[in-house]
Write a protein that holds these residues in place. Sequence first.
Motif: not given
Length: 604
Positions: A186-191, A207-210, A230-234, A261-263
Amino acid sequence: MRVRNRAVAAITSVVLATAALAGCSSGSGDAAATGQSSSAATADVTQNAAAVLAANTAVHEADTTWSASDAVAITLTGSSATAGKGVTVAGGKITITAGGTYRITGTLTDGQILVVAGDATVKLVLDGVTISSSTGAAIAATEAEQVVVILADGSSNTLSDTKTYAADADVNAALYSAADLTIAGAGSLTVHGNGNDAITGKDGLVIAGGTITVDAADDGIRGKDYLVVTGGTIGVTAGGDGLKADNAEKADAGFIAVSGGTVTVTAGGDGADAATDLVLTGGAMSVTAGGGSATKAGDTSVKGLKSGVISVLEGGTAKVDAADDAVHSDGAVHLNGATLTLAAGGDGVHGETALVIDKGTVHVTKSYEGLESAHITVNGGDTRVVSSDDGLNAAGGSTGTDAAQGAQGGGQGGPGGFGGGGGETVGDFTATITGGTLVIDAGGDGFDSNGTASMTGGTVVVNGPTQRGNGALDVNGTFTVSGGVLAAAGSSGMVVAPDTESAQGWLSATFTGTVAAGTTVQVVDGDGKVVATFVTSKAMQNLVYSSPSIKSGSQYKLYTGGTASGTGTGGLAQGGTLGSATVAATVTAGQAPAGGGMGGRPGQ
């Protein structure tokens, strides 16, 4: 769009054998073993998403739970780190050598975390991490059975890699895994993929979340065997492809599946590129490819949602704006329930071998050609198409980076289009309507088949071309109507009507003058009953209409100037009254207008 003679074409019988199409999804084994690419296998265009995925390699499962008490701490301290058991530290090089859970915190200004753990499963809990590397990947797992990246609740994490990689480098992404990779939490990741890709999984990637935000010099997020969301905001910004699965060597790999999720993708290349199958069953996607539909495509592939074998769009939503085709498959496309809003510089939806619409909502708001495939079947759903050339085109030929490069002149060799056309050759192409709603607003031919066409149900409304070199209907071979409602309005230079042997009655009326846009046109039977009300959306001079209320051999009058009422479908109203309307044409059902192109094919 093409120029055609007024001579009656020689009609040949065209049979669509069960859709044995290019695809891997119902095949098995390794296509490379036979010397063929996966797209040479067979797939059934009527497959649903579950069938396609069941025929592919199983997606790995991962345990994404963790406990702070069981985790080995790795604390990044700028130029180095401190760590517990299973970790070696040499300056900025932190190496994990054993399976387990590792909680990572802090900042590494120039270094990397390596995972060399044999056949073990390694969990990396990122909990407020910033890692930059001037020499390679920020995190590289080169040996493991499985790698699970967990974004701790509420944490913000950033990974940045080198600006250059050797041409033959195996590790060439900011976050790289040679093993199956899962990203969750449930955190965020910037790459920041400064030198090549942002995130790469050389096996499968889930990708299941984040909240994941990536930018990449080349591809944004890549899973070789598969990429599953399957989930997350990408959010992806990529110089190359946005989402990618590129294993074309195995018939059961190289697929992309989005179920939640939202892509959001902005890509210089394809928005999503699957070597084999692309499956959408849920979630929300927003894709801009190649600068969008207002941008002229060059030599780079700039399609929105692209597959090498079959695309099944069964659920969720997708909004696509692409310089070339919005939805494209080198094999088949099955639209089976998704909600799609598509703008394209090429085709709205292109399936090289077959396109089937069973359910869902498809709005092609801009395109060169709207729906294009060798075999097109509409069984259901709500489909609306706006095209500068053909609205629906059942044809075949070569494809490629064909977006706005052949727009000048006639023929199907324009953007997103098939080569060839011209003349009346009846090819092995079909357009079949059994149900649903299809509304077309076309600058070229509206409903076009270079082979045969048939309609047994549903509603088709064509607001066709205003130029005389095209027609609202254009069918080289037989065109039979035995059910449904058809209204096709357009120019009078290339009029085509259903065949005289059609089981359902039809009429074709050519008006002596141009009927202006916004005019209410009503079809009235011999008893004075209004059987159809149509409001023109642009200037037209011919109207073809068929419904169960039209009786072959009966005379009908067409009035202009009345009033429409009720909810309309592409201009076809539920009802209306004549009022002070005047007679504009009188026709006999089942007879083509004199001098009207190839309409009606009398005597056949």
